[in-house]
Design an enzyme around this catalytic site. Sequence first.
Site, PDB file in Angstrom:
ATOM      1  N   ASP A  67       0.843  -1.198   0.000  1.00  0.00           N
ATOM      2  CA  ASP A  67       0.000   0.000   0.000  1.00  0.00           C
ATOM      3  C   ASP A  67       0.873   1.241   0.000  1.00  0.00           C
ATOM      4  O   ASP A  67       2.074   1.166   0.251  1.00  0.00           O
ATOM      5  CB  ASP A  67      -0.994   0.010   1.176  1.00  0.00           C
ATOM      6  CG  ASP A  67      -0.364  -0.386   2.507  1.00  0.00           C
ATOM      7  OD1 ASP A  67       0.871  -0.413   2.609  1.00  0.00           O
ATOM      8  OD2 ASP A  67      -1.126  -0.656   3.452  1.00  0.00           O
ATOM      9  N   ASN A 136      -9.220  -1.852  12.315  1.00  0.00           N
ATOM     10  CA  ASN A 136     -10.539  -1.916  11.678  1.00  0.00           C
ATOM     11  C   ASN A 136     -10.674  -3.133  10.764  1.00  0.00           C
ATOM     12  O   ASN A 136     -11.615  -3.221   9.979  1.00  0.00           O
ATOM     13  CB  ASN A 136     -10.805  -0.627  10.891  1.00  0.00           C
ATOM     14  CG  ASN A 136      -9.792  -0.428   9.769  1.00  0.00           C
ATOM     15  OD1 ASN A 136      -8.933  -1.285   9.547  1.00  0.00           O
ATOM     16  ND2 ASN A 136      -9.897   0.674   9.056  1.00  0.00           N
ATOM     17  N   HIS A 138      -8.540  -4.005   8.361  1.00  0.00           N
ATOM     18  CA  HIS A 138      -7.978  -3.867   7.007  1.00  0.00           C
ATOM     19  C   HIS A 138      -6.761  -4.770   6.809  1.00  0.00           C
ATOM     20  O   HIS A 138      -6.069  -5.134   7.755  1.00  0.00           O
ATOM     21  CB  HIS A 138      -7.660  -2.401   6.668  1.00  0.00           C
ATOM     22  CG  HIS A 138      -6.523  -1.781   7.412  1.00  0.00           C
ATOM     23  ND1 HIS A 138      -6.430  -0.417   7.615  1.00  0.00           N
ATOM     24  CD2 HIS A 138      -5.409  -2.312   7.991  1.00  0.00           C
ATOM     25  CE1 HIS A 138      -5.309  -0.157   8.278  1.00  0.00           C
ATOM     26  NE2 HIS A 138      -4.685  -1.286   8.523  1.00  0.00           N
ATOM     27  N   GLU A 143      -9.427  -0.842   3.134  1.00  0.00           N
ATOM     28  CA  GLU A 143     -10.283  -0.410   4.224  1.00  0.00           C
ATOM     29  C   GLU A 143     -11.677  -1.019   4.098  1.00  0.00           C
ATOM     30  O   GLU A 143     -12.159  -1.251   2.984  1.00  0.00           O
ATOM     31  CB  GLU A 143     -10.409   1.115   4.190  1.00  0.00           C
ATOM     32  CG  GLU A 143      -9.085   1.855   4.380  1.00  0.00           C
ATOM     33  CD  GLU A 143      -8.674   1.944   5.835  1.00  0.00           C
ATOM     34  OE1 GLU A 143      -8.339   0.893   6.415  1.00  0.00           O
ATOM     35  OE2 GLU A 143      -8.675   3.057   6.382  1.00  0.00           O
TER      36      GLU A 143
HETATM   37  P1  PGA Z   1       0.477  -2.162  12.976  1.00  0.00           P
HETATM   38  O1  PGA Z   1      -0.427  -1.924  11.691  1.00  0.00           O
HETATM   39  O2  PGA Z   1       1.398  -3.291  12.633  1.00  0.00           O
HETATM   40  O3  PGA Z   1       1.223  -0.868  13.137  1.00  0.00           O
HETATM   41  O4  PGA Z   1      -0.434  -2.484  14.098  1.00  0.00           O
HETATM   42  C1  PGA Z   1      -1.122  -2.991  11.132  1.00  0.00           C
HETATM   43  C2  PGA Z   1      -2.007  -2.477  10.039  1.00  0.00           C
HETATM   44  O5  PGA Z   1      -2.623  -1.417  10.199  1.00  0.00           O
HETATM   45  O6  PGA Z   1      -2.108  -3.149   9.007  1.00  0.00           O
END
Ligand code: PGA
Length: 243
Positions: A67, A136, A138, A143
């Site tokens: 991403d 959330n 994702h 999203e």
């Molecule tokens: P994080 O992010 O490893 O910083 O918890 C995970 C994500 O949002 O995909």
Amino acid sequence: MRVMRVNDYGALSQAAADWVVAQITARPDAAAVFPTGNTPIGLYQELARRYTLGLFSTTQLRLFLLDEYWGLADDDPRSFYMWLTRELLNPLSISPRQLTRLPSHATDPEAAGCAFDAAITAAGGLDFAVLGLGLNGHLGYNEPPAAADAPTRVLTLTESSIESAAGYFGGRDRVPRQAIALGMAPLLAARHILLIASGEQKRDILRRALKGPVTPEVPASFLQQAPAVTVIADTAAWPEGDA
Ligand code: PGA
């Protein structure tokens, strides 16, 4: 789906490194995806350590960016491309030429997303994908709601993701509102997927992803239907009662 519970973050990073090194050893020219975020940092440090010991080679790997924030300049240090370069590519001597970037400021995003997916197809599809889990649900910046057949596309970030990125950008007002995400369709078609989750704050969403209804509202829930998924979670994210 195989769910592996480990004691803590250190054990998670070790187990994830075992998984990645096994993938690369089996397929040195793998087409692969790696995530940004806090969760994979221990994994990347462990991979760097093992790489320095000569335990695997990276010269043939073919990576695709998972991403990217929409509209950031190519060399913006806050881009995911630059983050991954610092945390993974440089320590593992992976050349920028081995990474296909997302078209994060294309004039025709739809056509550019299609071309990116076509490049994955031309590479034979993804051999493996390592993924983190958003609060959330994702996967990358896919999203919610995200359909299982969603292609690579531009999307608007949810409040939850903006909040999570606020520290990284020095304030929520500075977080770009849009991102481009490698689509659900090419991701879910990966031959092997590793999901890593750590910490109590991931407990609820991990449970929904693994045991809840399969729904676009929790994009990670589609992993329940993907071919070969390994989940590595520490006990804080996946306590014994949640099995
Ligand atoms: P994080 O992010 O490893 O910083 O918890 C995970 C994500 O949002 O995909």
